[in-house]
Design an enzyme around this catalytic site. Structure first.
Site, short mmCIF file in Angstrom:
data_model
loop_
_atom_site.label_atom_id
_atom_site.label_comp_id
_atom_site.label_asym_id
_atom_site.label_seq_id
_atom_site.Cartn_x
_atom_site.Cartn_y
_atom_site.Cartn_z
N LYS A 213 -12.06 -20.87 29.21
CA LYS A 213 -12.03 -19.77 30.17
C LYS A 213 -12.47 -18.47 29.47
CE LYS A 213 -8.60 -17.57 33.17
NZ LYS A 213 -7.30 -17.73 33.82
N GLU A 219 -9.83 -22.54 18.28
CA GLU A 219 -10.04 -23.98 18.10
C GLU A 219 -11.33 -24.44 18.79
OE1 GLU A 219 -7.33 -22.52 19.17
OE2 GLU A 219 -5.50 -23.49 18.43
N GLY A 274 -5.38 -21.37 33.41
CA GLY A 274 -5.88 -22.47 32.57
C GLY A 274 -5.27 -23.81 32.94
N ARG A 275 -3.93 -23.85 33.05
CA ARG A 275 -3.26 -25.13 33.31
C ARG A 275 -3.39 -25.60 34.75
NH1 ARG A 275 -0.21 -21.05 31.88
NH2 ARG A 275 1.47 -20.23 33.16
N GLU A 360 4.91 -24.38 30.18
CA GLU A 360 4.19 -23.13 29.95
C GLU A 360 4.40 -22.18 31.13
OE1 GLU A 360 0.41 -23.59 27.77
OE2 GLU A 360 -0.41 -22.18 29.21
N HIS A 391 11.49 -49.95 25.73
CA HIS A 391 11.77 -50.55 24.43
C HIS A 391 11.93 -49.48 23.35
CE1 HIS A 391 11.03 -54.74 25.66
NE2 HIS A 391 10.37 -54.12 26.62
N LYS A 519 -2.19 -17.56 19.02
CA LYS A 519 -3.61 -17.28 18.80
C LYS A 519 -3.75 -16.08 17.83
CE LYS A 519 -5.08 -18.97 23.38
NZ LYS A 519 -5.99 -18.88 24.50
#
Ligand code: G6Q
Length: 553
Positions: A213, A219, A274-275, A360, A391, A519
């Site tokens: 965005k 990263e 973003g999410r 978030e 399990h 960040k």
């Protein structure tokens, strides 16, 4: 604007608190003694059955919870979101990911979305047209790489909201992948991540999507630069970048600086968080993998869930019910965590996706009046697909000391049924929710042990370990089939649960200052790691770590 109300000051909150004391004296087993419980506490909608009967609630609980939503002015909050008000107040932005799923043109009865008088549905449709054309060229083979070969691989480079949604959806819809197309995702700054992917692909037939965005995320930009360098090292020229790189971003100047052409740039807007962005240009990797038509199906499914959320009475409204039940447990039952348990291997990234979406958004401790909240907000979200989880960690859900409400998600039709494996999977899913609800009493344990011929003493010693308390709540989503449309609806239900809980907790769900801190911090330490002569001034632990790094490097 969103209402600003302290939930603790509402009448219904006080009533719920008193009611919770009463409900703690009742076991779910007893609630199931009353006939018609399943009919009262489940509902069907499109291809969904939402069964919330295995929750520690009765009719009174539900009506108090729904009174509470009224006192918290949920209806007004929903209108504010859908009408494009700047409900993300701390960032002064509207929240309109729902606009990305309205495909039909404006009519008298079906208005477009507006922000401050601007028709944003027009903007959405323009980008969708561009995605459609791009997908058409990509799949027909008329778009080729620099050596004239058809594209076969897509590498999406992005992180957080620019990664988790597309990864989750493409994994969930593996059955819908276009033949001959492979998609890969690179998110982590750890060079091992991109290295693994670059080793697998042929650069001549690979399209890189730089999904960011802001187009400034450390990263993503580092991985994008590594990919570009590797592409050039493979024998391509700088000019070939134009054919092999596309950008999904709101920051057009930065995209241009990177060398990506306007034709290969797909934009979105600051009112898409973003999410919540998989429905936007960030979903290009999805559209290229499953085809544009199926991407539209995903959007259609979400739109249907939007309309359900906006127009259905609270007592029949799936996201509202999901939200109030979750609220009930965090507020009055001390629950600090929620498990997401998909009985579908392809939904294996769904818990991770929701971890971001929920934590978030609602992992906040300051309310909408700027005051520290006096109650718990977002639970910790986690999970793994069944039956793997059975399990592993189900032990703690059944017999541990934590109270863990769980969501089970399963489909009736597997698109991959082998022999009777899908039936086995489903029987496990249903059996788990039953066992969590009922538990196993001491009497039942003693009978079981006695049938094995154990002595009375042995039985008495062993029984405490074999007793299951039960009374552990769960919701079950039983879906006809996991296909693009139903997946779209399922995701949108959780998005609206998030929104509703934010309203009930009186917090802002659409900012993420906690993420942004990371960040900034890494950028302070990076030069100190890169050059050992840089002056290091941190706490003794952080300085110690940096010193040790230099010593061992
Ligand atoms: C999501 C968050 C966060 C964001 C990433 C990537 O809601 O804001 O996860 O999506 O930090 O940001 P960019 O898309 O700007 O690279």
């Amino acid at each position: 604007m969103l209402p600003k109300i302290n939930p603790l000051k509402t009448k219904s909150h006080a009533k719920l608190k008193a009611h919770a004391k009463e409900m703690k004296k009742i076991h779910l087993r007893d609630l199931f003694e009353q006939s018609g419980r399943f009919g009262k506490f489940s509902l069907t909608w499109n291809d969904f059955l939402f069964d919330y009967s295995k929750n520690i609630i009765d009719q009174k609980t539900l009506s108090l919870l729904l009174d509470f939503t009224k006192e918290m002015k949920l209806g007004k909050a929903i209108d504010s979101m859908f009408s494009g008000e700047l409900i993300n107040e701390t960032e002064k932005r509207a929240v309109l990911h729902t606009a990305l799923r309205k495909l039909s043109p404006e009519s008298e009865t079906d208005k477009d979305f507006y922000i401050g008088g601007e028709n944003v549905s027009h903007l959405v449709r323009e980008v969708q047209e561009k995605i459609k054309t791009f997908c058409g060229r990509f799949h027909s083979g008329s778009m080729t790489g620099y050596t004239g070969k058809k594209f076969t691989d897509i590498v999406n480079i992005g992180i957080g909201g620019s990664d988790l949604g597309p990864v989750m959806v493409t994994e969930a819809l593996r059955q819908d992948w276009k033949e001959g197309i492979h998609v890969h995702f690179v998110s982590n700054i750890d060079p091992s991540h991109i290295h693994t992917i670059l080793k697998k692909i042929n650069f001549e037939t690979t399209l890189f999507l730089i999904a960011s965005k802001t187009f400034t995320t450390q990263e993503t930009m580092a991985n994008a630069n590594t990919a570009k360098k590797a592409f050039l090292d493979s024998g391509a020229q700088e000019k070939d970048t134009a054919l092999h790189f596309a950008a999904l971003s709101t920051n057009i100047p930065k995209v241009t600086e990177f060398g990506i052409t306007p034709e290969n740039t797909f934009t979105f807007w600051d009112w898409v968080g973003g999410r919540f962005s998989l429905w936007s240009a960030i979903g290009l990797s999805i559209a290229l993998t499953i085809g544009y038509d199926k991407f539209l199906e995903l959007l259609r499914g979400a739109r249907e869930a939007d309309l359900h959320f906006r127009h259905t009475a609270p007592e029949k409204n799936i996201p509202v019910l999901m939200a109030v039940i979750g609220f009930w447990y965090t507020a009055f039952w001390g629950s600090q965590t929620e498990a997401i348990l998909p009985y579908d291997q392809y939904l294996h990234r769904f818990p991770a996706y929701l971890q971001q979406g929920i934590m978030e958004s609602n992992g906040k401790s300051v309310d909408r009046m700027g005051k520290k909240v006096q109650y718990p907000t977002s639970p910790v979200i986690w999970g793994e697909p069944g039956t793997n989880g059975q399990h592993a960690f189900y032990q703690a859900i059944h017999q541990g000391t934590h109270f863990i409400p769980s969501d089970f998600i399963a489909s009736v039709h597997s698109r991959n049924n082998k022999h009777n494996q899908h039936q086995i999977l489903l029987s496990n899913c249903f059996a788990q929710t039953e066992a969590l609800m009922k538990g196993k009493t001491k009497k039942e344990v003693m009978e079981e042990l006695s049938s094995k011929g154990m002595s009375k003493k042995e039985m008495e010693n062993l029984a405490p370990y074999k007793v299951f308390p039960g009374n552990r709540p769960s919701n079950t989503f039983l879906i006809k089939e996991i296909n693009p449309r139903n997946l779209g609806s399922l995701i949108a239900f959780y998005e609206h649960k998030i929104f509703t809980q934010g309203v009930l907790w009186n917090i802002f769900s659409f900012d993420q200052f906690g993420v942004e801190l990371g960040k900034v911090l890494a950028n302070v330490i990076l030069p100190e790691i890169e050059d050992k002569n840089t002056k290091v001034e941190h706490d003794s632990s952080t300085s110690g770590l940096i010193r040790q790094y230099h010593e061992w490097k």
